[in-house]
Design an enzyme around this catalytic site. Structure first.
Site, PDB file in Angstrom:
ATOM      1  N   GLY A  34      38.836  30.526  31.953  1.00 41.09           N
ATOM      2  CA  GLY A  34      40.173  30.217  32.427  1.00 41.09           C
ATOM      3  C   GLY A  34      40.232  28.918  33.213  1.00 41.09           C
ATOM      4  N   HIS A  35      39.078  28.270  33.346  1.00 43.31           N
ATOM      5  CA  HIS A  35      39.011  27.040  34.139  1.00 43.31           C
ATOM      6  C   HIS A  35      38.773  25.845  33.227  1.00 43.31           C
ATOM      7  CE1 HIS A  35      38.705  29.193  38.029  1.00 43.31           C
ATOM      8  NE2 HIS A  35      38.106  30.113  37.287  1.00 43.31           N
TER       9      HIS A  35
ATOM     10  N   HIS B  28      45.880  29.516  32.816  1.00 42.29           N
ATOM     11  CA  HIS B  28      44.742  30.178  33.434  1.00 42.29           C
ATOM     12  C   HIS B  28      44.591  31.537  32.760  1.00 42.29           C
ATOM     13  CE1 HIS B  28      41.670  30.797  36.365  1.00 42.29           C
ATOM     14  NE2 HIS B  28      42.327  31.663  37.109  1.00 42.29           N
TER      15      HIS B  28
ATOM     16  N   HIS C 286      44.771  36.635  40.927  1.00 40.80           N
ATOM     17  CA  HIS C 286      43.363  37.042  40.894  1.00 40.80           C
ATOM     18  C   HIS C 286      42.852  37.371  42.300  1.00 40.80           C
ATOM     19  CE1 HIS C 286      42.257  35.032  36.806  1.00 40.80           C
ATOM     20  NE2 HIS C 286      42.576  36.309  36.663  1.00 40.80           N
TER      21      HIS C 286
ATOM     22  N   HIS D 129      35.100  35.329  24.330  1.00 45.01           N
ATOM     23  CA  HIS D 129      35.581  34.939  25.657  1.00 45.01           C
ATOM     24  C   HIS D 129      35.725  33.425  25.721  1.00 45.01           C
ATOM     25  CE1 HIS D 129      36.129  35.017  29.987  1.00 45.01           C
ATOM     26  NE2 HIS D 129      35.247  34.049  30.093  1.00 45.01           N
ATOM     27  N   VAL D 130      36.732  32.971  26.451  1.00 49.24           N
ATOM     28  CA  VAL D 130      36.756  31.564  26.877  1.00 49.24           C
ATOM     29  C   VAL D 130      37.078  31.565  28.364  1.00 49.24           C
ATOM     30  CG1 VAL D 130      37.497  30.635  24.638  1.00 49.24           C
ATOM     31  CG2 VAL D 130      39.220  31.239  26.361  1.00 49.24           C
TER      32      VAL D 130
ATOM     33  N   ASP E  12      40.595  22.243  41.546  1.00 50.74           N
ATOM     34  CA  ASP E  12      39.627  23.265  41.124  1.00 50.74           C
ATOM     35  C   ASP E  12      38.369  22.641  40.508  1.00 50.74           C
ATOM     36  OD1 ASP E  12      38.382  25.527  40.009  1.00 50.74           O
ATOM     37  OD2 ASP E  12      39.834  25.697  38.364  1.00 50.74           O
TER      38      ASP E  12
ATOM     39  N   ASP F   2      32.915  46.150  55.512  1.00 50.32           N
ATOM     40  CA  ASP F   2      32.021  47.235  55.100  1.00 50.32           C
ATOM     41  C   ASP F   2      32.747  48.529  55.420  1.00 50.32           C
ATOM     42  OD1 ASP F   2      30.014  48.988  54.565  1.00 50.32           O
ATOM     43  OD2 ASP F   2      28.622  48.244  56.089  1.00 50.32           O
TER      44      ASP F   2
ATOM     45  N   HIS G  47      42.075  34.918  44.948  1.00 46.65           N
ATOM     46  CA  HIS G  47      43.210  34.180  45.521  1.00 46.65           C
ATOM     47  C   HIS G  47      44.168  35.079  46.298  1.00 46.65           C
ATOM     48  CE1 HIS G  47      42.417  30.257  43.499  1.00 46.65           C
ATOM     49  NE2 HIS G  47      41.619  31.056  42.826  1.00 46.65           N
TER      50      HIS G  47
ATOM     51  N   HIS H 270      48.179  32.490  42.063  1.00 48.10           N
ATOM     52  CA  HIS H 270      48.140  33.464  40.968  1.00 48.10           C
ATOM     53  C   HIS H 270      47.505  34.764  41.456  1.00 48.10           C
ATOM     54  CE1 HIS H 270      44.209  31.483  40.769  1.00 48.10           C
ATOM     55  NE2 HIS H 270      43.741  32.548  40.139  1.00 48.10           N
TER      56      HIS H 270
END
Lengths: 552, 552
Positions: B364-365, B141, B75, B361-362, B195, B440, B78, B73
């Site tokens: 995603g996991h 997710h 994010h 909020h909830v 996960d 960096d 990932h 996905h």
């Protein structure tokens, strides 16, 4: 500068817009009293700073007016600033027995015990301090002997709660003084100055006894050794741990300096009941069956040098974690410590322990229903939410408005704000000097914004020192330029970059000298700018550049 | 170095013992495939570091074997490592449509779009990659188009979940592929790689739709403007915000680069339904009634340069917070960001806004019941908990044991651990190079432990540069010693200290020269030791000391 000749002023010098370093000034004419003198731990950006205390410039300027410091309880965020403050402002300290006992330990470390006068306040005793008459009321908190103060002033009665919760089933059986508080409400309270720490939490904070039940359950079931870590000052919780150990036939070894000190003081003063045979030395652990041992330890915040953290990384001299151990963290992360604690828990798991780190803690601060109860008991005309960051003060204020307190009678203060009361009216009356004094090593206040800004720069991209010696007579380069870098890049992997940088500095200087520019400041600025631009293009980093030009 | 000629190896190269930079290698004989290539944000002690990616030394050494990177996905944890990794390892990338769309944006920024081959995986499509045959299964997710992979290998079927939850009422109506997962369970699953992020949370994670209800309620009631901040990639939540705005007649302005980009991509690819008239330019806000406006903004983590944070400190060019505004943080602090977020909330309150920052909020996991459901659906013989710090992996393993998975068949891995499968048996098979590469600025991997140690030292107590020029012939001091300090003390307040320090360096050098000690290394060491000891005695600080000895 506000005049406060014949009016009452309440001035928060610490603990508003922040969590920690609580300190409140009460001032009427020629008399001042101070409630609490705490410290706080540095914010992330206060690099290298050890602790932070309130700025007491205003108190020092008014030295002859200050009649004493009244202390609500023995936590660092209420007493931790005392040793530093008493050095410049030697005034009497008033508090309850355990609180003064803990302060004594502190003053001893700072060699101040002989110079400071401390007075134990008795139950129902009125202390006269200038025009103020002060008595305490008992409240519940995560340390015994915690009180708030009823301060009688010429303008009326002020109720200063200090940290509090209402525990209906306290471990020592001593409930908050509901009757006194209700009595103040009947008499009429001019202003309530109240703890906002948990203003964001709905409901009631559970009783400390609920933690005792959980601990009892865990101690009953643990197959091997138990290592339990909690706040060293939470004597009620320590009592419940010791009681559970005694019930299930375990001996208790104490590790960690602050845990040892707090327990000693509490036993001496009668705040902790321990069977004489319960406590053992940590050296005896090895000779005992694992299921007969409970180790009570510091380190519940993952502090890098604490006993538990050292055990977790196999660096404790006397205790090594073994498979079969049960480690209980009877605590909750203080904001900022989450990562340290997580790391400690991971290491304990890796060492084979079963780690229990959730659900063995309740807060020492009242939640919304308790904050409402405090307001309803005292029925204040004016309300000052303190002890909290701005959003907690704001939320606390909103609770008060819901209960019918006039929004115009609520003062959300910042450090140094003067709230004046005169003839039943109140208003903001300017500001006095207030703020933050940083303590770094032995230095009190010698670290400030410039030093912190430099530390920040240095921490991000390191430093390059450029040294060059110029001829006094001709201005030509005699030696250098040499570039020395620390915290910027691995020198070995960046030789080409640093060579190029050196050439660039050299050609810049040669050009300027041939143009007859020889003021050091111009040369330094040119080196800094040229080199800074080059390095940023090449690396997208901005190390501090320190040009040093010598003459010979 | 393990041989893996005719056996399957699973090797986590990122995302175990840590949150973030997820990357897993599947390897059989001459074929390797990689699942995900994420980044993570630096730990506190990685001073100055921007981001962290997995060390892919082992993949580069086996370049010719790598058949592709499969991405679950879009994010950052990932896909965020892809631009850096694809520069040295140009292999095809496989993923779903939205995921590839988001990767495309990234590759554009890095000028890599033309060199990288990307393949959209279709529903029920089997991708052949060497000996591996890969298909995806849909999971829920906090970003649309998230999948896990069923990897058919010569040793059996491996189910790799990626990040997942089971949302019974997903916003887009697309439930996780329960049937496929159950089908794998019936066929027989060799190993489940799953996960562990929320392994510590009991129960079920609530549906994203519950957040939609809360948002609807808040939008219905807000009296003035609404400024709502959430994760830019949470397109389901963005959809619910936009739907609520449309329902109550508000126009929506988008601020913040990542929010604009993600919404654009999602609209183009059909993942977001917005009425053409709903979106307005932020410049139009001023001309509209406050209760007709909703501003959708980045900054829900209090990121210092984000749109919301700039609004909070009155530094945003186009939006200024006004009394009457409702600010909604539809998010939860990512560990480490708590202080930034608190500061932003405080500033918003001070600016007069009503700030709602809890309960919108909830996660995603999936929580424990969903992790159990995944195990029960797939019924794996072997189990590898990944995507989590050690305690989460350990807790996830304990859940599996509770469900009947043989403890000997569970592998709690660290970075680079090789888990080998051969003839229905599995075992740890050594380690391959793996770890952390710090980025960096433009530097990839040129910051390491020595640089970080120096930055740490510099950040704590600053630096003192001591410069002295010695005569080439006699060794006597020609100029200096001069002491320049940065980040140590305020020079103005510490003149006496620095004078004394200068004299000490001088007398040390004079004594050594008269004793005929003239090697630079000895002189430097003497300066460092003498000065360090003196400063520690006087200040209890240990600045870095950099002696520079010139000859003329």
């Amino acid at each position: 500068m506000p005049k406060s000749k014949s009016r009452l002023a309440i001035v928060p010098l610490g603990g508003v817009g922040e969590i920690g370093k609580n300190m409140t000034l009460y001032w009427y004419g020629n008399d001042m009293i101070v409630v609490d003198a705490g410290l706080k731990f540095p914010e992330e950006e206060m690099l290298g700073v050890d602790i932070v205390i309130p700025d007491i410039t205003f108190l020092v300027e008014n030295k002859e007016k200050v009649r004493g410091i009244f202390v609500t309880h023995g936590h660092e965020d209420h007493i931790g600033g005392l040793p530093y403050i008493l050095k410049t402002l030697n005034v009497p300290v008033y508090g309850t027995r355990l609180t003064l006992g803990l302060i004594e330990n502190k003053l001893k470390e700072h060699n101040l015990l002989d110079t400071v006068k401390m007075h134990t306040i008795g139950d129902n005793q009125q202390i006269q301090a200038g025009v103020f008459s002060v008595e305490y009321f008992y409240v519940n908190h995560s340390i015994p002997d915690t009180v708030g103060f009823a301060i009688h002033t010429p303008e009326g009665l002020v109720v200063h709660t200090g940290d509090f919760k209402f525990d209906q089933t306290p471990v020592d059986g001593r409930q908050a003084d509901l009757q006194k508080l209700a009595g103040y409400g009947s008499q009429g309270v001019l202003a309530l100055v109240a703890d906002s720490t948990n203003a964001e939490r709905p409901g009631f904070t559970p009783s400390e006894k609920s933690v005792g039940k959980t601990i009892d359950h865990l101690v009953a079931q643990a197959p091997g050794r138990i290592i339990l870590s909690t706040f060293a000052s939470n004597i009620h919780r320590v009592q419940q741990v010791i009681t559970a150990a005694e019930r299930y036939g375990r001996k208790v070894a104490i590790v960690g300096r602050s845990m040892v000190n707090n327990i000693q003081t509490s036993i001496q003063l009668g705040y902790l009941n321990v069977l004489p045979s319960t406590l053992i030395d940590v050296d005896e652990i090895g000779r005992m069956d694992p299921d007969k041992v409970l180790i009570l330890s510091t380190g519940s915040q993952g502090e890098p040098m604490s006993a538990l953290t050292r055990m977790a990384r196999s660096a404790h001299r006397k205790v090594e974690i073994m498979p079969g151990d049960t480690v209980i963290l009877a605590s909750h992360p203080i904001p900022g410590n989450e990562k340290f604690i997580s790391r400690t828990i991971d290491q304990l798991f890796k060492a084979g322990a079963n780690v229990i780190y959730q659900g063995v803690h309740v807060s020492g601060h009242g939640s919304q229903e308790e904050l409402k109860l405090m307001i309803n008991l005292t029925r204040p005309k004016y309300f000052l939410p303190v002890h909290g960051e701005f959003r907690m003060q704001r939320t606390h204020a909103n609770l008060a408005i819901d209960l019918g307190v006039d929004p115009d009678n609520i003062f959300i203060t910042e450090l140094g704000d003067v709230v004046e009361f005169e003839g039943d009216r109140a208003r903001f009356g300017g500001k006095v000097p207030a703020g933050t004094v940083m303590i770094d090593g032995l230095g009190v206040g010698d670290v400030g914004n410039i030093v912190l800004r430099d530390r920040k720069l240095l921490s991000q991209d390191g430093i390059l020192v450029v040294v060059v010696t110029l001829s006094k007579t001709s201005g030509t380069i005699l030696s250098g330029p040499d570039i020395i870098s620390r915290g910027f890049v691995y020198v070995r992997e960046s030789e080409a970059l640093l060579d190029e940088a050196t050439k660039l500095v050299e050609s810049t200087l040669v050009r300027m000298v041939s143009d007859n520019i020889s003021e050091w400041s111009s040369l330094k600025t040119a080196v800094r700018d040229t080199l800074g631009r080059y390095l940023y293009e090449q690396t997208r980093r901005r190390p501090m550049i320190l040009p040093i030009i010598m003459e010979a």
